[in-house]
Design an enzyme around this catalytic site. Structure first.
Site, PDB file in Angstrom:
ATOM      1  N   HIS A 142      32.811  42.263  31.790  1.00  0.00           N
ATOM      2  CA  HIS A 142      33.997  41.722  32.469  1.00  0.00           C
ATOM      3  C   HIS A 142      34.986  42.847  32.796  1.00  0.00           C
ATOM      4  O   HIS A 142      35.471  42.958  33.930  1.00  0.00           O
ATOM      5  CB  HIS A 142      34.675  40.667  31.594  1.00  0.00           C
ATOM      6  CG  HIS A 142      35.981  40.173  32.127  1.00  0.00           C
ATOM      7  ND1 HIS A 142      36.080  39.394  33.265  1.00  0.00           N
ATOM      8  CD2 HIS A 142      37.259  40.367  31.693  1.00  0.00           C
ATOM      9  CE1 HIS A 142      37.363  39.124  33.503  1.00  0.00           C
ATOM     10  NE2 HIS A 142      38.091  39.706  32.564  1.00  0.00           N
ATOM     11  N   ARG A 151      40.289  48.862  40.696  1.00  0.00           N
ATOM     12  CA  ARG A 151      40.606  50.282  40.527  1.00  0.00           C
ATOM     13  C   ARG A 151      39.489  51.120  41.126  1.00  0.00           C
ATOM     14  O   ARG A 151      39.118  50.924  42.273  1.00  0.00           O
ATOM     15  CB  ARG A 151      40.859  50.595  39.046  1.00  0.00           C
ATOM     16  CG  ARG A 151      42.182  50.014  38.534  1.00  0.00           C
ATOM     17  CD  ARG A 151      42.486  50.454  37.105  1.00  0.00           C
ATOM     18  NE  ARG A 151      41.448  50.028  36.179  1.00  0.00           N
ATOM     19  CZ  ARG A 151      41.485  48.873  35.493  1.00  0.00           C
ATOM     20  NH1 ARG A 151      42.492  48.063  35.627  1.00  0.00           N
ATOM     21  NH2 ARG A 151      40.504  48.540  34.690  1.00  0.00           N
ATOM     22  N   GLU A 210      36.085  31.717  27.704  1.00  0.00           N
ATOM     23  CA  GLU A 210      36.337  32.448  26.462  1.00  0.00           C
ATOM     24  C   GLU A 210      35.986  31.569  25.270  1.00  0.00           C
ATOM     25  O   GLU A 210      35.815  30.347  25.398  1.00  0.00           O
ATOM     26  CB  GLU A 210      37.828  32.830  26.332  1.00  0.00           C
ATOM     27  CG  GLU A 210      38.333  33.712  27.462  1.00  0.00           C
ATOM     28  CD  GLU A 210      39.665  34.390  27.155  1.00  0.00           C
ATOM     29  OE1 GLU A 210      40.030  34.503  25.958  1.00  0.00           O
ATOM     30  OE2 GLU A 210      40.333  34.811  28.118  1.00  0.00           O
ATOM     31  N   ASP A 242      41.112  30.233  29.325  1.00  0.00           N
ATOM     32  CA  ASP A 242      42.379  30.951  29.481  1.00  0.00           C
ATOM     33  C   ASP A 242      42.718  30.994  30.976  1.00  0.00           C
ATOM     34  O   ASP A 242      42.430  31.960  31.672  1.00  0.00           O
ATOM     35  CB  ASP A 242      42.222  32.368  28.909  1.00  0.00           C
ATOM     36  CG  ASP A 242      43.522  33.134  28.907  1.00  0.00           C
ATOM     37  OD1 ASP A 242      44.578  32.496  28.751  1.00  0.00           O
ATOM     38  OD2 ASP A 242      43.485  34.367  29.050  1.00  0.00           O
ATOM     39  N   TYR A 253      51.321  42.655  36.816  1.00  0.00           N
ATOM     40  CA  TYR A 253      50.769  43.137  35.540  1.00  0.00           C
ATOM     41  C   TYR A 253      51.068  44.597  35.213  1.00  0.00           C
ATOM     42  O   TYR A 253      50.907  45.014  34.060  1.00  0.00           O
ATOM     43  CB  TYR A 253      49.265  42.851  35.459  1.00  0.00           C
ATOM     44  CG  TYR A 253      48.354  43.914  36.013  1.00  0.00           C
ATOM     45  CD1 TYR A 253      48.134  44.005  37.377  1.00  0.00           C
ATOM     46  CD2 TYR A 253      47.707  44.823  35.170  1.00  0.00           C
ATOM     47  CE1 TYR A 253      47.289  44.963  37.882  1.00  0.00           C
ATOM     48  CE2 TYR A 253      46.860  45.786  35.678  1.00  0.00           C
ATOM     49  CZ  TYR A 253      46.654  45.863  37.034  1.00  0.00           C
ATOM     50  OH  TYR A 253      45.820  46.809  37.538  1.00  0.00           O
TER      51      TYR A 253
END
Ligand code: MN
Length: 426
Positions: A142, A151, A210, A242, A253
């Site tokens: 993940h 990124r 999760e 979640d 973030y």
């Protein structure tokens, strides 16, 4: 002390189907509201809910050191505080009470009428009063997928990731049990190619597949928990969704991590399956690809083989299973997470909840979020009933299920099912 409740040869006098998640070897713990509007702690065998408060009042736990009102509570926190030895004694006793060869309750109609409920007579509540909620990020697959998307694909994992189980502190006030619908959140988003944020409904509401573990009072301020003792402080596990709003998350973030993109809701399955019940399903975690600092080095089989699936069910349609994964894929195990969480002396309390992070495997059908399954919306996921999904749409229900299976015994978690309603309007 032996875990006699796990005996695979045990048979119960209660009716159970072959494929139930809750055979007599499971004996999970939960909190429910009865037909008389009484809150009690209970367990479940097959499709029968069992009122432990009533059983205790009738004397069935005689000989086990329990306070009179330990099960007459609206949360499991006090029972969890009693510690592993007590959990084990109670679970063993429940297995004995419902053993096919034990006539005591089986042949006592008056007692049975007080203690046993069908599932439609009860309403499951949140099983613990969650004081603190921490969410880890422990799936290498993940974390790598997210790194590739947002990124540098060449350096998808950040430099700290292989050295510690990365986590953030979540929000316990929005943890809800299965069955409670949530509203699509609103917030700030930055549209691609612009430099000024706009406000509005999230357009990329996502689930995260999760699991979570619940702790007991583990340590005092300043006292770390050694990695090899960590499991003594873990009561059990639940399925955990979640919920995440990816557009809000992406804009907010940096640099302090997730905030409003995560804190609007997290849903949990209502029955806590004890670590004791999961004992037969132990497996080793994946081998570390980088040497770990001594305080994180765990030994033996510290993970569990738990098969997981996620389904999306549009309103008035049948569901499509969009992902099948497994808890054992996680790179960092629960012992390492708890050792790391407390290495600075941070205390952990009874009822604290620790999320695993999204559990993805190596292949695209095992990815544990829509973000990965649809690769940030570039590859919509087809539904068997027609249509497709990039993310979760209004009035979709997301269902997570999980179970272990070995030598003919299935220990399951039931499900966590949550419907996404449109944006809240007054
Ligand atoms: Mn998460």
């Amino acid at each position: 002390m032996p875990i006699t409740a796990n005996n695979p040869n045990l048979k119960t006098w209660l009716p159970t189907s072959k494929h139930t998640d809750f055979p007599i070897q499971n004996i999970p713990f939960g909190v429910f509201l009865t037909r008389d509007d009484i809150v009690t702690i209970g367990t479940r065998i097959g499709d029968t809910a069992i009122d432990l408060g009533a059983l205790h009042q009738l004397g069935y736990f005689e000989g086990i050191p329990l306070t009179d009102d330990i099960f007459l509570q609206d949360s499991l926190n006090d029972f969890i505080s009693d510690g592993k030895k007590t959990w084990r004694l109670v679970r063993n006793r429940i297995a004995d009470i419902f053993d096919a060869t034990n006539p005591a309750l089986k042949n006592n109609t008056a007692h049975r009428n007080i203690v046993l409920f069908t599932l439609d007579e009860i309403e499951m509540q949140l099983p613990v009063n969650v004081g603190d909620y921490t969410d880890f990020y422990s799936s290498k697959e993940h974390a790598t997928n997210i790194g590739k998307m947002f990124r540098d694909p060449e350096h998808a994992l950040l430099p700290n990731w292989l050295h510690m189980p990365v986590a953030y502190h979540g929000r316990s006030s929005s943890i809800i049990p299965s069955g409670i619908p949530i509203h699509r959140p609103q917030g700030q988003k930055l549209i691609n190619g612009t430099d000024t944020p706009i406000f509005g409904p999230s357009r990329s509401v996502d689930f995260e597949l999760e699991m979570a573990f619940i702790t007991t009072d583990a340590n005092l301020l300043g006292e770390p928990i050694p990695v090899d003792e960590a499991e003594d402080y873990i009561f059990g596990m639940v399925l955990f969704n979640d919920w995440s709003a990816r557009d809000i998350q992406k804009w907010e973030y940096v640099p302090l991590g997730p905030f409003l993109g995560k804190s609007f809701a997290s849903s949990m399955s209502p029955w806590i399956v004890t670590l004791d019940a999961l004992e037969p399903y132990r497996v080793a975690s994946p081998s570390p690809t980088k040497e770990q600092l001594p305080y994180l080095q765990s030994h033996g089989k510290k993970s569990f083989d738990i098969q997981l699936e996620v389904a999306i069910q549009p309103e008035n349609h049948s569901e499509t299973i969009v992902c099948r994964s497994n808890f054992k894929y996680l790179y960092w195990n629960m012992s390492q997470q708890l050792a790391h969480h407390t290495i600075n002396g941070c205390p952990v309390n009874s009822g604290d909840l620790m999320g695993s992070g999204t559990i993805s495997g190596k292949t695209p059908d095992t990815y544990g979020s829509m973000l990965e399954l649809s690769w940030k919306g570039e590859k919509p996921v087809q539904l068997t009933t027609g249509g497709s999904r990039k993310f979760i749409e209004d009035n979709d229900t997301v269902i997570i299920r999980g179970h272990c299976q070995k030598n003919g015994i299935r220990i399951g978690f039931g499900e966590v099912s949550t419907k996404l309603l449109p944006v809240f309007k007054k």
